[in-house]
Design a protein around this motif. Structure first.
Motif, PDB file in Angstrom:
ATOM      1  N   TYR A   1      -8.331   0.758  -5.257  1.00 41.24           N
ATOM      2  CA  TYR A   1      -7.349  -0.278  -5.599  1.00 41.24           C
ATOM      3  C   TYR A   1      -7.918  -1.318  -6.550  1.00 41.24           C
ATOM      4  O   TYR A   1      -7.173  -1.972  -7.266  1.00 41.24           O
TER       5      TYR A   1
ATOM      6  N   HIS B   1      -8.361  -9.235  -5.573  1.00 49.12           N
ATOM      7  CA  HIS B   1      -8.347  -7.880  -5.020  1.00 49.12           C
ATOM      8  C   HIS B   1      -9.617  -7.572  -4.237  1.00 49.12           C
ATOM      9  O   HIS B   1      -9.568  -6.951  -3.193  1.00 49.12           O
TER      10      HIS B   1
ATOM     11  N   ILE C   1      -5.019 -12.666   7.511  1.00 50.17           N
ATOM     12  CA  ILE C   1      -5.551 -11.994   6.326  1.00 50.17           C
ATOM     13  C   ILE C   1      -5.132 -10.527   6.272  1.00 50.17           C
ATOM     14  O   ILE C   1      -4.778 -10.005   5.233  1.00 50.17           O
TER      15      ILE C   1
ATOM     16  N   PRO D   1      -2.691  -7.661   7.096  1.00 46.56           N
ATOM     17  CA  PRO D   1      -1.340  -7.356   7.564  1.00 46.56           C
ATOM     18  C   PRO D   1      -1.307  -6.222   8.578  1.00 46.56           C
ATOM     19  O   PRO D   1      -0.375  -6.123   9.361  1.00 46.56           O
TER      20      PRO D   1
ATOM     21  N   ARG E   1     -10.524 -10.746  -1.271  1.00 44.59           N
ATOM     22  CA  ARG E   1      -9.493 -10.817  -0.239  1.00 44.59           C
ATOM     23  C   ARG E   1      -9.609  -9.629   0.719  1.00 44.59           C
ATOM     24  O   ARG E   1      -9.393  -9.766   1.920  1.00 44.59           O
ATOM     25  N   ASN E   2      -9.964  -8.485   0.180  1.00 46.95           N
ATOM     26  CA  ASN E   2     -10.131  -7.317   1.043  1.00 46.95           C
ATOM     27  C   ASN E   2     -11.462  -7.315   1.769  1.00 46.95           C
ATOM     28  O   ASN E   2     -11.594  -6.705   2.822  1.00 46.95           O
TER      29      ASN E   2
END
Ligand SMILES: Nc1ncnc2c1ncn2[C@@H]1O[C@H](COP(=O)(O)OP(=O)(O)OP(=O)(O)O)[C@@H](O)[C@H]1O
Ligand SMILES: [Mg+2]
Lengths: 329, 328
Positions: free
Chosen positions: A204, A222, A299, A301, A225-226
């Protein structure tokens, strides 16, 4: 989501209760008669008997435990053996000092750790990365009191720039906060680096690049955050560590915070002070853990929807499944 | 440059510089894609297909990868001399790419809608409300209800995620769509649907398509031209009909023979024997020589170059070219 919160809350209460029982029991094994601690040197037999009666020291263990827990729930932590003053107000009075160094230390540690970790990962094997890896390994393995003393040695004794102890002006905060910040940043840097290294190789991230996104946004919105869940865990562990673990730093810099209060209790065999101090620290740690758990759901989902905070459609699907299960069974 | 030429790749070389070795992933690849043309790129795993595609977007992971030679021209513009800032304007806007694995190609912590919106807001001046509208339109276009805008990738199946990725790649009306094995990670029943969707939308927007695949059948159905790649080189290329009727390169022959066929009664499939040479250590001559049934002494020493054997049909093989010239 509500289910998640309730589950975490129950978990929190159970942990706390178990800790209280465990600590209370542990204190049972402290040798010596508490009455002697209360009375000091010139204790007579009559006085001792009187104190035993007053403090109900001769009640069975289970009675004393229940009484303690009962009072604790109402916010009454009892009195210190030494000063005969109530413990709860004394603890709360010392809380701001500890919180100041712990919170600021963590804030600086987190900022430094995130920036250093991200840059290190993006520039893997560069000189910056190598130097930083060495520093953070050092920072993570050096004990905090040793780091604190090193700072005092350099900045107070050698350079004379900053005071080591004394009344609390801005300058006085710098060294204790720097000690905690540096140590916290070491583990946060290491976790950020390894988590980012894993994430920036993900497909991603490539998708984001293929959209024409800027390098900065690719890395932060991207990548970071992951990568954040394991980093958050380390930040949480650090906060928990420093809420109680500033003891060593507080004693080097002679800060009359929570840590020193408990330490004094240990030195004078003041078991109620030690017990309540540790219980209080545990209480704060559980709150932090709870908040970290909440942040996870915020954070990620996937955690949120596992606990039924998905979209309407998702809820419908679950309902349908439940009905299906009901008719099948 | 010819009038309707969109992309031209000339003599592209890409290497991955690893600690102990240098992987020669792409070794002098040249091809062009015209406006509106559909080109299939076929080859076995490790042939350098993805590397070629990523080079066009200048997205080779660097380090370890590096484009060591060649020029890539898009609409007359040399991409090798384009700044990174200008490349960002091209990515997702003029050229976009659909990747192999839809399960891992979407960020798990961002709603699918926002992931579509991202590319739109990068390449247009629309207001936030307009980009959301447009993202919903794109969702509808690929067959997903617009109200699922706010859902996360884990709430979608593989096929739907690939649809979302298609929506992302088409949101800015690119001139060239690169689809890198867009269906190989999907369920067989979904594969056809996704391919059909790509084909329909390509037609609708009149884009050029570079379709990377293992599947010769898919190329026959969806492409105008085919290129067959072997260890970083194109060994045969030409219009799909011409090539399929008159296969020349022994490797292509092998590829076709390893397909299951219903019209001929054979007991078993015939896979090509042996393996592709190690890309660290390529032989000086034809890289297919040790698997080739027609190998000659010359093949081991000298590198065959692409030469035309029919209308637009090119082959890099001494055997095939000899045969042609002696026949004609
Ligand atoms: N990031 C990388 N680092 C090192 N080597 C790489 C990297 N990416 C690709 N390679 C090597 O480059 C060669 C070509 O790889 P590429 O991914 O382009 O092949 P492909 O034709 O797309 O294969 P597949 O059908 O499996 O996707 C392979 O030998 C591969 O091992
Ligand atoms: Mg590939």
């Amino acid at each position: 989501m509500l289910r998640y919160i309730i589950k975490r809350l129950i978990y929190m209460v159970v942990t706390l209760l178990a800790t209280v029982v465990f600590l209370f029991t542990l204190m049972e094994f402290v040798p010596g008669d508490p009455a002697l601690v209360v009375l000091g040197e010139g204790a007579t037999d009559e006085n001792i008997v009187a104190i035993h009666k007053e403090l109900k020291l001769d009640d069975p263990y289970i009675v004393r435990l229940s009484r303690y827990v009962g009072n604790l729930v109402q916010g009454d932590m009892g009195n210190s053996y030494k000063t005969r003053q109530p413990i709860a107000p004394a603890l709360f009075a010392r809380l701001p000092l500890t919180m100041t160094i712990a919170v600021w230390g963590i804030i600086f540690g987190t900022i430094i750790g995130l920036v250093a970790g991200v840059v290190s990962a993006v520039k893997q094997y560069s000189l910056f990365d190598r130097v930083l890896t060495a520093i953070s390994l050092f920072g993570a393995s050096a004990p905090s009191f040793w780091l604190a003393m090193l700072f005092v040695l350099i900045f107070t004794l050698k350079l004379g720039w900053l005071p080591a102890t004394g009344s609390y002006t801005f300058k006085h905060w710098i060294l204790p906060i720097a000690t905690i910040g540096l140590q916290a940043s070491a583990s946060i840097t290491r976790m950020t680096r390894s988590s980012m290294l894993e994430v920036i190789r993900q497909d991603y991230v490539r998708t984001a690049r293929a959209k024409g996104q800027t390098q900065f946004r690719v890395v932060v919105s991207h990548g970071l955050r992951n990568a954040f869940i394991p980093i958050l865990t380390v930040i949480g562990t650090n906060i928990n560590g420093y809420l109680g673990g500033t003891v060593l730093v507080e004693s080097v810099f002679a800060i009359p915070g929570l840590g020193n209060y408990v330490l004094d209790g240990v030195k004078t065999m003041d078991t109620p002070v030690v017990l309540n101090g540790v219980v209080f620290i545990c209480f704060m740690c559980t709150i932090v853990t709870f908040l970290v758990d909440m942040a996870y759901a915020f954070i990620d989902p996937r955690i949120k929807s596992t606990y039924g905070f998905g979209t309407k459609k998702f809820k419908r699907a679950r309902l349908a499944k439940a009905i299906e299960g009901g008719t099948a069974g | 440059m010819r009038e309707n030429e969109l992309l031209s790749v000339e003599n592209l070389e890409v290497k991955y510089f690893l600690r102990r070795s240098t992987v020669k992933a792409v070794n002098g690849v040249s091809f062009t894609i015209n406006k509106g043309e559909r080109v299939g790129l076929v080859g076995e795993t490790g042939a350098g297909k993805t590397t070629t595609a990523l080079s066009i977007l200048r997205l080779i992971p660097e380090p370890p990868g590096k484009i060591t030679n060649g020029t890539i021209t898009l609409n007359g513009r040399n991409l090798m001399e384009t700044s990174e800032k200008d490349m960002r304007k091209i990515r997702g806007n003029d050229v976009s790419m659909i990747f192999q694995d839809p399960m891992t190609s979407l960020s798990p912590v961002m709603t699918v809608g926002d992931q579509i919106r991202e590319v739109i807001s990068l390449h247009s001046d629309m207001s936030k409300a307009q980009t959301i509208e447009r993202a919903k339109e794109m969702l509808e276009l690929v067959g997903i209800p617009g109200e699922r805008y706010g859902e996360y990738p884990h709430q979608f199946s593989g096929g739907m995620r690939q649809r979302v990725l298609i929506a992302i790649s088409l949101a800015c009306n690119p001139k060239l769509l690169i689809a890198d094995e867009p269906t190989s990670a999907l369920d067989v029943t979904i594969q056809a649907q996704v391919l059909e969707l790509i084909a329909d939308l390509r037609k609708k927007f009149n884009m050029s398509l570079l379709l990377i695949t293992h599947d010769l059948g898919v190329v026959a159905e969806t492409c105008d031209r085919i290129m067959i790649m072997y260890s970083g080189r194109i060994v045969e290329s030409g219009p799909v009909r011409t090539v399929y009727k008159n296969i020349q390169h022994p490797y292509t022959v092998g590829l076709f023979n390893s397909l299951p066929r219903l019209d001929i009664d054979t007991d078993r499939l015939e896979p090509i024997k042996g393996m592709m040479p190690d890309p660290n250590d390529l032989p000086p001559g034809c890289t297919f020589y040790d698997r080739c049934p027609y190998v000659m002494e010359r093949c081991k020493q000298e590198l065959p170059v692409l030469s035309e054997v029919g209308e637009g049909h090119f082959v890099a093989c001494f055997h095939a070219c000899n045969k042609e010239s002696s026949n004609g």
